[in-house]
Design a protein around this motif. Sequence first.
Motif, PDB file in Angstrom:
ATOM      1  N   UNK A 102     -53.111-135.874 -61.725  1.00 23.21           N
ATOM      2  CA  UNK A 102     -51.581-135.430 -61.561  1.00 23.21           C
ATOM      3  C   UNK A 102     -51.058-135.683 -60.291  1.00 23.21           C
ATOM      4  N   UNK A 130     -48.629-137.241 -64.797  1.00 20.00           N
ATOM      5  CA  UNK A 130     -50.077-137.898 -64.768  1.00 20.00           C
ATOM      6  C   UNK A 130     -50.004-139.287 -64.269  1.00 20.00           C
ATOM      7  N   UNK A 154     -45.482-131.805 -62.245  1.00 25.90           N
ATOM      8  CA  UNK A 154     -46.309-132.987 -61.862  1.00 25.90           C
ATOM      9  C   UNK A 154     -46.348-134.012 -63.023  1.00 25.90           C
ATOM     10  N   UNK A 167     -48.014-142.848 -66.206  1.00 26.12           N
ATOM     11  CA  UNK A 167     -46.456-142.868 -65.643  1.00 26.12           C
ATOM     12  C   UNK A 167     -46.335-144.200 -65.054  1.00 26.12           C
ATOM     13  N   UNK A 210     -54.222-140.789 -72.827  1.00 23.18           N
ATOM     14  CA  UNK A 210     -53.728-139.684 -73.605  1.00 23.18           C
ATOM     15  C   UNK A 210     -53.035-138.827 -72.685  1.00 23.18           C
ATOM     16  N   UNK A 211     -53.427-138.999 -71.132  1.00 26.61           N
ATOM     17  CA  UNK A 211     -53.251-137.889 -70.054  1.00 26.61           C
ATOM     18  C   UNK A 211     -53.420-136.372 -70.382  1.00 26.61           C
TER      19      UNK A 211
END
Lengths: 634, 558, 312
Positions: free
Chosen positions: C60, C71, C69, C75, C53-54
Amino acid sequence: MDLRVEPGHASWAEREAVDGVLGTVPAWADGGERTAGDGRMVEGGHAARERRHLLLPVLHALQDRVGWISPGGLGYACARLPVPPAEAFGVASFYALFATVPRPATVVHVCDDVACRCRGAEALCQELTLRVGPPLDEHEEGASPGPAATGWVRSPCLGRCEQGSAVLVQRAGDPGVSGRAASHAPAPLDQVLALLAGGAGSAPAGRAVVPQAAAAPRDPGLRLLRRVGLADPASLDSYRAHGGYQALRRALALGPRGVIRELHESRLLGRGGAAFPTAAKWEAVAQNPVQPHLVVCNADESEPGTFKDRVVMEADPFQVVEALTVMGYACGAPRGYLYVRGEYPEAEARVTAAVAAARSRGLLGNGILGSSFGFEIEVRRGAGAYIAGEETALFRSIEGGRAEPRNKPPFPAESGLFGRPTAINNVETLGCVLEVLTIGGAAFAAIGTEASTGTRLFCVSGCVERPGLYEFAFGVTLGEVIRSAGGVEGGRPLRAVLLGGVAGTFVGPEALDVPLTFEGVRAIGASLGSGVVLVLDDTVDGLDLVRRIARFFRDESCGQCVPCRVGTVRQEEALARLAAGRPLGSAADETGRLDDLAQAMRDASICGLGQTAALAVQSAARMGLFASPPPGPP
Amino acid sequence: MFGAGGGTSSYQEVEETDLILLWGSNARETHPIFFHHLLQGVRRGARLVVIDPRRTVSAQWADLWLGIDVGSDIALANAIAREIIDAGLANHTFIERATSGFDAFAASVEPCTLERGARDTGVPAAAIRQLAHAYARADRAQLCWTLGITEHHNATDNVLALINLALLTGHVGRYGSGLVPLRGQNNVQGGGDMGAIPNKLPGFQDLEHDRAARARFAARWGAEVPPRTGWHLSEMLDAMDRGDLTCAYVIGENPAQSEADQRRAIRLLSGLDHLVVQDIFLTRTAELADVVLPASATWAETEGTVTSSERRVQRVRRALDPPGQARDDIAILCDLARRLGHDLGEPSPEAVWDEVRALSPMHAGMSYARLEASGGLAWPCPDLDHPGTLFLHARLWEEDPARRGEPAPFSVVAFEPPVDLLTDDFPIRLTTGRRLDSFNTGVQTSGYTSPLRRRESLDLAPEDLRQLGLTEGERVRVVSRRGAVEAPVRADPILRPGLAFMTLHFPDQVATNVLTIDATDPKSGTAEFKATAIRVERLGEAATAPVPEAVAPAGGRT
Amino acid sequence: MTASFVAPPRRLVTGTIDGRPVTVPEGTTVLQACRQQGIDTPTLCYLETLTPVNACRVCVVEVEGSRALVPACSRAVEPGMAVQTDSERVRTSRRLVLELLGSSVDLSLCAPEVRRWLVRYRADTERFGPAQAPEAARDAARPGHHGPAETGGAETCAQPVKDDNEDYVRDYSRCILCYKCVEACGTDAQNTFAIAVAGRGFGARISTEFAVPLPDSACVYCGNCIQVCPTGALMFRSEHVMRGDGRWAPERQTVTTTICSYCGVGCNLELHVQDNSIVKVTSPLDHDVTRGNLCVKGRFGFQFVQNRRREG
């Protein structure tokens, strides 16, 4: 889904409200009575779960009918959709226009945000507190007003900044007997008191919303606003008599690729804040092999100080319908969604009526204008959440969820609404698309500057003589805009301008010569944002205004990511300490703390809300706006 | 299936299939973690069809739920088969290559039209047709079932009827297509693997006919293995009844409470000359015993292995010291052997397992070290380099007839309604099952407090409650042809009128098995727990029909 | 056995992490790549078995060309991507995230690595002033409104422990809103949806509908939320009671993996045993049958062996 719900506790009115959205007699499996064959076969599963997107319309129906989302009403809605009650509660409790505790049937939302604040909103709220008691949410728990028929709450910007002090009235009750919501601006104390007493009040005459259109002679430079005040917003015929639907005809003649080619030539950039090339966005969706494609018009304008999309929808609603139809055509989408801010009941009514009129005249549906192109539009209503204007949050809201943004990538062109390739633009950008098709991409590109083509809408409010919505070709300077609006009210000295909205920055008088183009404002570290030009004279209490902005971001944070959820609280606390003259450590310590918060929010937040939540505060600090205004005559 | 007694598929396949048929299974409550895998499949787009008389919490996830009459599964399966053949949707390539007996089967289902299926099952013909077409057209399909299929007097035929459908459509032997019987207890599969069935040696080697296998065991054990099929549990009870069985050694079972027609089971167990019970509790059965051998809990107090519903052998390990005089099962058995004159030594669990590996080819590759490293291996796993088998019967799809081996046979099975007929005297169909937080007779689950737990009740359709003039919570007498119990009633909208539900979880409160019929499947020995004819009487009301003799005292035990 | 039967081969992509070239299969996240490189990357809301769910933003990293920035947990590594995991911007954001969390919730029962990160990033959780309990009950927080801003210190999420059932307790003063419990209760595992995030902003909270007690909710006590909770906000009643009595002694506990004694699915249990008594049950995240999940019987139904022990 195997839900645990208590559909039996809904009142008759609640059932009727929910059934009104979902259709009448519910099946046994959806919480209704069982008939003879019902014990033998039920179809549901994926098909039933796909009704989830109707959650917000159902919650609106309950709120409009009984004034709050009760456990019984929510349970019935959950059984019928089906949606788990905890999730539905999570959604209902996310939006400010829904109440999950009993509330008076009539609630007056009084705007005390930045623009109205410049026009005495805080004094109005203080006076209301004295006359009728504190706002509903400041009652002690349990001591809330109970049987009272009306109450009031403070509200973030209601998007009627040109009139100054705006209110929104939410009225629950039987459909047809009470209207559900209505905006009033200007709403001086007398009128608010009348509304709170259950009456309609007598609306004082308002100012011209679009001064350039009201002026004699009418400003010939109006393009997006060319029909404002001329065409009847309720009449499709009137719209067509003033050039309506010529752009769609042109689009059908050009073909989808031709439309996108014109957009490329026009170098149109999105007006929502990110300034992304519209042609590229549409092209990415049009070329995506995944079907179906969807298009969305973002009319959830909520940036404090912004009211341009509202004006367009109220004054020229068919423009939005036509433009969204063009967008659907160009992007290869059979369906479009128009998501209107919940605080804009009049605009929503106008576009809903326009969609219905277009449908009845064959301008929506199958075979539009004799072509093979078919298109449908659904109007969705927001429910009080600034963050829903962020595109991924808006998708979640339409899908029936909490308007929580998500990280990009993936971008909407890849995975947007319902996971489909989606193009999304705001009302103003879509208006520009019509203009591109009307005059041609090259002609559009000739307006404005090389990097900022076309015209731009500016929401001028605050301490000026003629607040209102203005349209200028890109390149106009800030000073010219303010002068067009009659200059600073009463000829007082200009102290600052909040440019671009609360997610924008404060600039000082030295910026008056800056051309208002994407590149021009970028050069001074500012942005055009949503076109807000909030003018502050030398009497404005800068720290008070900044604290209101900080409060706004804390209130509107979705709460998902830590930098924004907690950072906006700590930012507001630091400003409160500064205002109270009780800094933690030295004032410099507080500034350092604010700087750290600003950096983390900007760098590490999920979406634009957190990333911009400290911009205005930081620019105000740099400009010395925290200091008390210089003494002067009132 | 086709020789080896285990499900064909792995859990991961249910996540990657296109259609899931859950037949006679409320896996949401009875196999919750399997249902997690199933829901992953659903989330990825698989359609779910649930066939169950009740609209269970599992059925509430279904794209299509069919509420059939209890015990009409064969009628439904045959009607589906007939429709698949009739609509030209049968997979003839597969049928010709890999099966036998199709023509006879096709002829046998020819009369099973949709209309007749609808009449026999109570489900609309259109729904049967929809299911038939969905199953036949699916690229991959998993057919899963539980006790709703097997707790019937014709349990084996029920299973054969489902296998027919898989053969008809080729939904077996491929990744994502298979037949999945979900095991009700943590080592039912392992018990079968180890030969705890009357006619098999460990590894499903035939006791009577596999002379070579017998010889291997004899050589290892230094004792002849008599080539004589034993009795399954119902046959044992019948043998007790006849006086042919006079002594029993019960390990980890509670037949005094878990058997259908409980009064009979208790009478028979009480009448034995000698009863030994080896258990971790002093169960009701143990209370009847002459000798009780306290055992350790296999899952937490001993080392060993169990086999799951995907044929996966996994290690159980000792986390606790057993209490008091409780001992390891292996130690007890070896001690007993020694007293009986045969010294088995004091083998470690791993040594016992290595003996299994030496004698059961399908387990040969599963060393303790590999089981540790892999988190379990699914049989067959014939050597130490073999990765275990995700799904069975891939051979049926081989081009080469030699590698394809024996064809899989269709079976002609006919629909017979449940033995305990519904009549005016006994008009309501009682079916039994489990609830999420309880297990079987509650021996284990009564040990923890569950916020979900409700005591036993007779669950009825709300309409039936109204028609009988009952209010929720009111105690009633539930009468079957074998006995009667008292229980409070509860309205449950997942039941249609005429259908009632009870569990077996609280035998000390309500001895549900006083009501159930011990009509058993001759092949598997399973009793028809799922179909009892009952009537509901208000307490204090004069009986309106003959009361069965010797009605057991309600809520008590005899 | 656990090898996937159908996964197509994946292309490889190459980027750099802290200047070193890294080649990973397409779809690999930056976090996975960092861990392969042995770069200790803090995470709070990330768990292998759940959809990222970052939300916590403590993972980051700085990606060249990216304004904000990104996550690491969600990513994917892209061709040519240049990642910095220890730049000044990264360190500042990680420090602030830890400071903001530490100033608003009780992190004292977090895993030891959280303490390590607090030290590594020199997070000063006191810098926003003394903790101030919120004025109103957090369950009554209304969206879009809050009381006057605190001037005496840092407003927190402090609230009473929710103790409404026999199996587990919820102490949301410790909740960092990582969403893991909601995901485990929802589509990532259990699909019961007894809890969700309610409210918004600082008023956001994990809640049942209308904050009803768990026994009135859809909860089925699988305890999968407890398993994924990183802060001790959700806890076995047995652990809660033993901690209260001062009897909880992790250093005296053993953890043994075995198979559940109930149905035939074959769920792996990790029995946490203290003084020859099971005090908690978890499930291995890396086992493909359970992926850390259990049902109420597997999670809480172990008592019968202990009862027998007591009875002797």
